[in-house]
Design an enzyme around this catalytic site. Structure first.
Site, PDB file in Angstrom:
ATOM      1  N   LYS A 174       4.331   3.300  -3.956  1.00 33.14           N
ATOM      2  CA  LYS A 174       2.617   3.147  -3.940  1.00 33.14           C
ATOM      3  C   LYS A 174       2.038   3.183  -2.666  1.00 33.14           C
ATOM      4  O   LYS A 174       1.078   3.994  -2.048  1.00 33.14           O
ATOM      5  CB  LYS A 174       2.058   1.926  -4.423  1.00 33.14           C
ATOM      6  CG  LYS A 174       0.731   1.638  -4.528  1.00 33.14           C
ATOM      7  CD  LYS A 174       0.068   2.648  -5.563  1.00 33.14           C
ATOM      8  CE  LYS A 174      -1.282   2.859  -5.137  1.00 33.14           C
ATOM      9  NZ  LYS A 174      -2.151   1.593  -5.561  1.00 33.14           N
ATOM     10  N   LYS A 242      -6.259  -1.460   4.192  1.00 38.28           N
ATOM     11  CA  LYS A 242      -5.126  -2.396   4.095  1.00 38.28           C
ATOM     12  C   LYS A 242      -3.971  -1.503   3.561  1.00 38.28           C
ATOM     13  O   LYS A 242      -2.810  -1.970   4.110  1.00 38.28           O
ATOM     14  CB  LYS A 242      -5.654  -3.269   2.803  1.00 38.28           C
ATOM     15  CG  LYS A 242      -4.685  -4.281   2.225  1.00 38.28           C
ATOM     16  CD  LYS A 242      -4.900  -4.699   0.906  1.00 38.28           C
ATOM     17  CE  LYS A 242      -4.521  -3.642  -0.205  1.00 38.28           C
ATOM     18  NZ  LYS A 242      -4.279  -3.801  -1.318  1.00 38.28           N
TER      19      LYS A 242
END
Lengths: 299, 299
Positions: A174, A242
């Site tokens: 991911k 992030k």
């Protein structure tokens, strides 16, 4: 199964809300928890139980799913005093679906294993649309037998459900996805601003590029956001920052130079510095537009 | 037209060869020129005339097409003493299809206009496969009436034939395309090396990323080149470096910061420094693989 396993879902945000709804739709008895309790109302109406704490939820179910935000929140929900791990039933399976670093997943998995509880990291791709349609890509890390056990629950939320390797592997996949997407997205911005500065029609340029080697998912999204000057999230600059930071941290641990990943992080930080953190990731083009005095817009 | 216009084609390389063949197939009488004369043999056999110089070719045809390499070669072929512009028939249309800078195109167009000759820049995307199949994207710059005049010739070579704006606009679109593609390609390399370093299966990772936000044309090509360890060109590191340099030069002239474009150029230069200039652009991953001691391969 004659009686369906009980499922819990923690974190009913833009992604988690529709994901939890699809679990309910697939016929699993569902218990939900959300820090801001008001967000549980829609699911309670649809038939879900509402738990008071993550621990209370964990004590009642066979599968705990969660979709939270960053590593610190995830660690608190799982490892806190009234958290998931301390209260989970022996033999339960924990499925953490936020986009965080593989290290935090491995830490929680170890704590869970010490209590006879199994763990999968299972971050998703596909955005709010995919979450609502139940067509998410789900990149899973964990033991094959645990993956098979959780499969019916994962299938309720996604279409491309893949086991990538041991715990942490889903997170690695991911983070790679989000770093590549951030690089592509910022590269699209640089190219489109050159085009605007030369007076090319942005919509026509996007179309011809989509028929060429520059074609990408991020370029395909351009008309919906940049060209229509619609930067409402969806996936925000803050969230992508992030994720790219986590990917660059991972690469640093591994000793892999990520020149483009590093620059993409800087471009996102520039957008944050201009107050664009809560805007859609397409807004990474805006600092470049301001610097050059053009706007990339079109039908 | 009862009698078809005569077409000339200069530059019978990997792209130009099949492009010229498709013009012939569409029924245009064709004259060809190539610096290395041996390369004209196949087209001569198929029925094309062979000219001795670019000027001799230009004197005989209504449309001159060319697909050469860099700006210097193009300028020589067009502006040299026995070049195209000095020898073109009044009313002829020149169609230059190499990937070069818009400034050189504008310079040639001016020289042509002074002799009553029209000019289009018309670079292509789609690779050797697209050239052979006649399905190239052709990004054209020039006057609308001239574009319409040349359209039947362009349609013989491409499927996505678009007028982007005045002379030089095709080159701008093409340089943007190649810079975006180079950024995406190098970003794919960074991500896949992180995956390999974490022990993920490269083929499985590529598949799940293609179902996610990282999806791109460059990522789609990965199995054919990187995963099979086949770096035969196709499109070379040297050619992509030339194009990204031209794109960065253009951006500099325009005052557009291209952070990712600049880094992509450096990564390509690193690959050149390792002797990979004549390899397929996927080989941009190799310096990163050597630095980190992994190889991205798979079925």
């Amino acid at each position: 199964m004659s009686e369906r396993a009980a499922v819990g879902f923690i974190g009913l945000g833009l992604m988690g809300g529709p994901m939890a709804k699809n679990i309910l739709k697939s016929g699993f008895p569902l218990t939900v928890y959300n820090r801001t309790r008001a967000r549980t109302a829609a699911l309670a109406e649809a038939g879900a139980e509402v738990a008071e704490t993550p621990g209370a939820l964990a004590a009642e179910v066979d599968f705990v799913c969660s979709c939270i935000t960053g590593p610190a929140d995830v660690a608190e929900v799982y490892l806190g005093d009234d958290g998931v791990v301390a209260n989970a039933r022996p033999g339960a399976v924990l499925v953490e679906m936020s986009t965080i670093d593989p290290g935090t997943h491995r830490q929680i998995a170890e704590a869970a294993a010490a209590r006879g509880v199994d763990y999968l990291d299972a971050p998703v791709s596909g955005g709010v649309t995919g979450a609502e349609a139940g067509t998410l890509a789900i990149m899973t890390g964990g033991a094959p037998a645990v993956f098979e056990q959780a499969r019916p629950v994962l299938d309720a939320m996604g279409e491309n459900v893949v086991l990538m390797g041991p715990v942490g592997s889903g997170a690695v996949a991911k983070l790679i996805n989000n770093m590549m997407a951030a690089i592509t997205n910022a590269g699209v911005a640089e190219g489109m601003v050159i085009g605007a500065k030369c007076g090319l029609d942005a919509a026509q340029l996007q179309q011809v590029l989509m028929a060429s080697a520059a074609s990408s998912f991020m370029l395909r999204m351009l008309p919906d956001f940049t060209l229509r000057r619609n930067f409402d999230p969806g996936f925000t600059i803050d969230n992508q920052t992030k994720d790219v930071n986590l990917a660059n941290d991972l690469a640093r641990e591994l000793g892999v130079p990520t020149m483009l990943g590093a620059v993409a992080a800087q471009l996102l930080r520039s957008a944050q510095a201009e107050g664009l953190g809560d805007r859609h990731i397409a807004a990474v083009i805006q600092p470049l537009e301001r610097l050059t005095g053009v706007e990339v817009r079109g039908e």
